[in-house]
Enzyme design. Structure first.
Site, PDB file in Angstrom:
ATOM      1  N   LYS A 174       0.851  -1.203   0.000  1.00 10.66           N
ATOM      2  CA  LYS A 174       0.000   0.000   0.000  1.00 10.66           C
ATOM      3  C   LYS A 174       0.879   1.243   0.000  1.00 10.66           C
ATOM      4  CE  LYS A 174      -1.803   2.873   2.979  1.00 10.66           C
ATOM      5  NZ  LYS A 174      -1.752   4.111   2.183  1.00 10.66           N
ATOM      6  N   GLU A 249      10.308   1.035  10.135  1.00 10.91           N
ATOM      7  CA  GLU A 249      11.291   2.078   9.818  1.00 10.91           C
ATOM      8  C   GLU A 249      10.583   3.398  10.109  1.00 10.91           C
ATOM      9  OE1 GLU A 249      14.341   1.619   8.732  1.00 10.91           O
ATOM     10  OE2 GLU A 249      14.319  -0.455   8.048  1.00 10.91           O
ATOM     11  N   CYS A 283      13.621  10.787   6.350  1.00 12.08           N
ATOM     12  CA  CYS A 283      13.556  10.241   7.707  1.00 12.08           C
ATOM     13  C   CYS A 283      14.875  10.426   8.447  1.00 12.08           C
ATOM     14  CB  CYS A 283      13.166   8.776   7.660  1.00 12.08           C
ATOM     15  SG  CYS A 283      14.156   7.851   6.501  1.00 12.08           S
ATOM     16  N   GLU A 381       9.880  15.373  15.185  1.00  8.15           N
ATOM     17  CA  GLU A 381      10.212  15.301  13.767  1.00  8.15           C
ATOM     18  C   GLU A 381       9.324  16.256  12.980  1.00  8.15           C
ATOM     19  OE1 GLU A 381       9.266  11.737  11.463  1.00  8.15           O
ATOM     20  OE2 GLU A 381      11.332  11.817  10.753  1.00  8.15           O
TER      21      GLU A 381
HETATM   22  P1  NAP Z   1       2.419   8.123   8.081  1.00 12.49           P
HETATM   23  O1  NAP Z   1       1.274   9.015   8.232  1.00 12.49           O
HETATM   24  O2  NAP Z   1       2.879   7.336   9.249  1.00 12.49           O
HETATM   25  O3  NAP Z   1       2.047   7.171   6.867  1.00 12.49           O
HETATM   26  C1  NAP Z   1       2.863   6.148   6.420  1.00 12.49           C
HETATM   27  C2  NAP Z   1       2.009   5.097   5.765  1.00 12.49           C
HETATM   28  O4  NAP Z   1       1.175   4.489   6.743  1.00 12.49           O
HETATM   29  C3  NAP Z   1       1.069   5.639   4.691  1.00 12.49           C
HETATM   30  O5  NAP Z   1       0.948   4.712   3.665  1.00 12.49           O
HETATM   31  C4  NAP Z   1      -0.209   5.801   5.470  1.00 12.49           C
HETATM   32  O6  NAP Z   1      -1.354   5.871   4.683  1.00 12.49           O
HETATM   33  C5  NAP Z   1      -0.180   4.580   6.342  1.00 12.49           C
HETATM   34  N1  NAP Z   1      -1.039   4.672   7.529  1.00 12.49           N
HETATM   35  C6  NAP Z   1      -1.480   5.789   8.153  1.00 12.49           C
HETATM   36  N2  NAP Z   1      -2.265   5.455   9.204  1.00 12.49           N
HETATM   37  C7  NAP Z   1      -2.323   4.105   9.223  1.00 12.49           C
HETATM   38  C8  NAP Z   1      -2.986   3.164  10.063  1.00 12.49           C
HETATM   39  N3  NAP Z   1      -3.734   3.540  11.091  1.00 12.49           N
HETATM   40  N4  NAP Z   1      -2.825   1.843   9.802  1.00 12.49           N
HETATM   41  C9  NAP Z   1      -2.063   1.427   8.780  1.00 12.49           C
HETATM   42  N5  NAP Z   1      -1.431   2.280   7.941  1.00 12.49           N
HETATM   43  C10 NAP Z   1      -1.544   3.601   8.166  1.00 12.49           C
HETATM   44  O7  NAP Z   1       3.710   8.833   7.564  1.00 12.49           O
HETATM   45  P2  NAP Z   1       3.808   9.788   6.303  1.00 12.49           P
HETATM   46  O8  NAP Z   1       3.225  11.080   6.674  1.00 12.49           O
HETATM   47  O9  NAP Z   1       3.227   9.095   5.127  1.00 12.49           O
HETATM   48  O10 NAP Z   1       5.415   9.857   6.115  1.00 12.49           O
HETATM   49  C11 NAP Z   1       6.240  10.620   6.937  1.00 12.49           C
HETATM   50  C12 NAP Z   1       6.852   9.807   8.055  1.00 12.49           C
HETATM   51  O11 NAP Z   1       7.518   8.646   7.556  1.00 12.49           O
HETATM   52  C13 NAP Z   1       7.892  10.555   8.819  1.00 12.49           C
HETATM   53  O12 NAP Z   1       7.684  10.450  10.186  1.00 12.49           O
HETATM   54  C14 NAP Z   1       9.212   9.887   8.427  1.00 12.49           C
HETATM   55  O13 NAP Z   1      10.238   9.951   9.337  1.00 12.49           O
HETATM   56  C15 NAP Z   1       8.798   8.508   8.171  1.00 12.49           C
HETATM   57  N6  NAP Z   1       9.733   7.855   7.240  1.00 12.49           N
HETATM   58  C16 NAP Z   1      10.663   6.969   7.730  1.00 12.49           C
HETATM   59  C17 NAP Z   1      11.568   6.359   6.889  1.00 12.49           C
HETATM   60  C18 NAP Z   1      12.596   5.374   7.404  1.00 12.49           C
HETATM   61  O14 NAP Z   1      13.251   4.727   6.607  1.00 12.49           O
HETATM   62  N7  NAP Z   1      12.775   5.211   8.671  1.00 12.49           N
HETATM   63  C19 NAP Z   1      11.536   6.629   5.530  1.00 12.49           C
HETATM   64  C20 NAP Z   1      10.586   7.537   5.059  1.00 12.49           C
HETATM   65  C21 NAP Z   1       9.683   8.131   5.937  1.00 12.49           C
HETATM   66  P3  NAP Z   1      -1.835   7.345   4.231  1.00 12.49           P
HETATM   67  O15 NAP Z   1      -0.875   7.771   3.202  1.00 12.49           O
HETATM   68  O16 NAP Z   1      -3.181   7.156   3.672  1.00 12.49           O
HETATM   69  O17 NAP Z   1      -1.840   8.198   5.434  1.00 12.49           O
END
Ligand code: NAP
Ligand code: MG
Length: 485
Positions: A174, A249, A283, A381
């Site tokens: 997804k 991650e 990230c 963050e």
């Molecule tokens: P996010 O809101 O946590 O979303 C990540 C993914 O999870 C999206 O596909 C999201 O869908 C999905 N999601 C959201 N709520 C969920 C739930 N309740 N159950 C299952 N899946 C769910 O993060 P983001 O805003 O997309 O990305 C930014 C974050 O990602 C930052 O905090 C960043 O640090 C982190 N990140 C970490 C890494 C690493 O390698 N450690 C790499 C890249 C990003 P939706 O898109 O529909 O919300």
């Protein structure tokens, strides 16, 4: 405007409900595509396809060599299509085209690496007494649910899919709601490269509606998640009911530490690159910049000056060094931290939408100095182009400040004193540590965090481990009855 379909069981499909949602170009704020809006029924359908492909399909009989060749063909296809993919990625995510091109090269390299690694998964012969032969054999974990964020859309998909395919798993991916397009383009080639139906399924939708049912699904054996720490915590709780394997991650608040003896020009470049690449939506962004006091004022001045000249603009223009943030929501989030930062520290660069760009979610490269490490802008963050510069007096204080965070994804240290640099490397509580650089990432090396940045490792041989189970096999070499009763 292009209308996309999802990819389930080898077929392009709409959502079961028929619903769809818009996808935007964040530089124009205009809708560029529409994608199906999956919900629990679509998750059921995709998981059933992945389950059947794993349990009953031809996939389990494919050899590691065949899986390796499929991955090499995927790498080749990504290379052939990279110009088109990079353009779609850049348009959809807002990242500069030049960066998107680097991402596509990394995507191809990732498939290629795991294409080679597929045939290098080895079992063991365990040194048990002579009357038995004891083996450890490695088997695919099963059906993987893979949930990814929007900052490196196709690259994150590659980090998830490539090791899973190499291991012999089947997948339901997804993508993030904001950036589903490149993963859907990619899904069009799965049959061409020889992947049987159901091995890789891509469904588009929102976190609550699509992600959560995927994590909870009883037929999913493993969840690989990249995203925010807050969602990551929910994932662990949801996965607990079915005792799924989970890898996370999550985010970071990575320190980038500059000692007075570091090469000054390289240091300024490294500080800016570390925090502003990909609009700071990284990230591992070096969002806490720790600077030793003797060079602190000069450093802040030079960094501020250079930050003001970073070229913001439309992501598809080749001169652009920074595009818009991915969405209005992300812009508002970053902007609220900028407003908070003005109360917590001293704003010395940026902090607003550039006057010259009337549309799009642009935010100037923003620098705060004299930031107390306890400030929220130093602890939370932001995931945008916002740097918190923090002074320190000596090595011990630098290490203390660097580690005073709930996160532990990455860190960097800049010094020409190798004794000091390596002492600091050992003292930092982070999964990735750079010396005299920040951000280069190699598919051959492990990627993942300490502390609340998550657990498990992607890339390298570590990445495939997370998709493998270990089976112990005992072979009795003594034909006699046990003779116990
Ligand atoms: P996010 O809101 O946590 O979303 C990540 C993914 O999870 C999206 O596909 C999201 O869908 C999905 N999601 C959201 N709520 C969920 C739930 N309740 N159950 C299952 N899946 C769910 O993060 P983001 O805003 O997309 O990305 C930014 C974050 O990602 C930052 O905090 C960043 O640090 C982190 N990140 C970490 C890494 C690493 O390698 N450690 C790499 C890249 C990003 P939706 O898109 O529909 O919300
Ligand atoms: Mg989200």
């Amino acid at each position: 405007m292009k209308r996309y379909r999802m990819h389930v069981n080898g077929e392009p499909v709409d959502s079961c409900s028929g619903r769809a949602f818009p996808v935007y170009d964040p530089s124009t704020e205009e809708v560029i595509a529409e994608v199906p809006q999956a919900d629990a029924a679509d998750v059921d359908r995709a998981v059933a396809a992945a389950r059947t492909a794993f349990d009953c399909g031809p996939w389990r009989q494919t050899t590691a060599q065949e899986r390796g060749r499929i991955l090499l063909r995927l790498a080749e296809r990504v290379r052939q299509e990279s110009a088109n993919l990079a353009e779609i990625e850049s348009r959809n995510s807002g990242k500069p085209i030049v960066e998107a091109e680097f991402d596509m090269a990394d995507v191809a390299t990732c498939f290629e690496y795991y294409g080679g690694l597929a045939t290098k998964v080895l079992g063991h012969v365990n040194p048990v007494p002579d009357n038995a032969l004891s083996l450890s054999i490695r088997e695919p974990m099963g059906v993987a649910g893979q949930i990814i964020p929007w900052n490196y859309p196709l690259l994150m998909a590659a980090w998830k899919l490539a090791p899973a395919i190499a291991a012999g798993c089947t997948c339901v991916l997804k993508p993030a709601e904001q950036t589903p397009l490149t993963a859907l383009e990619f899904a069009n080639w799965l049959a061409d490269v020889g992947l049987p139906p159901g091995v890789v399924n891509v469904i588009t939708g929102f976190g609550e509606e699509t992600g959560a049912p995927l994590v909870r699904h009883a037929d999913v054996d493993k969840v690989a998640f990249t995203g925010s720490a807050s969602v990551g915590k929910q994932i662990v709780k949801m996965a607990a009911d079915t005792v799924k394997r989970v890898t996370l991650e999550l985010g970071g608040k990575s320190p980038n530490i500059f000692f007075a003896g570091a090469d000054f020009e390289a240091a300024i470049d490294g500080a800016l690159f570390g925090v502003f690449i990909n609009q700071g939506e990284v990230c591992s962004a070096g969002s806490r910049i720790l600077v030793e006091r003797p060079i602190y004022s000069k450093f802040v001045e030079a960094m501020t000056e250079k930050a003001k000249h970073i070229r913001l603009g439309p992501p598809l223009e080749r001169e652009t060094k920074m595009g818009p943030l991915v969405s209005q929501e992300q812009y508002d989030r970053v902007n609220s931290y900028v407003e908070l930062g003005k109360k917590e520290a001293k704003l010395v660069a940026g902090g607003k939408r550039p006057g010259s760009l009337k549309r799009g979610f642009y935010m100037e490269p923003t620098v705060f100095c004299d930031v107390p490490n306890s400030a929220r802008i130093a602890q939370e963050e932001i995931f945008g182009p916002v740097a918190a510069v923090i002074p320190f007096s000596d090595e011990a204080e630098a290490i203390r400040i660097a580690n005073e965070t709930r996160y532990g994804l990455a860190a960097a240290v800049w010094s020409r004193d190798i004794f000091r640099a390596f002492r600091v490397v050992k003292a930092l509580r982070a999964g990735v540590v750079w010396v005299n650089h920040m951000q280069p990432t190699y598919v051959e090396a492990p990627w993942g965090g300490y502390k609340q940045s998550g657990f498990g490792r992607e890339l390298g041989p570590w990445g495939i481990e997370e998709y493998l189970e270990t089976k112990q096999v005992h072979i009795n070499l003594n034909e006699q009855p046990i003779g116990w009763y």
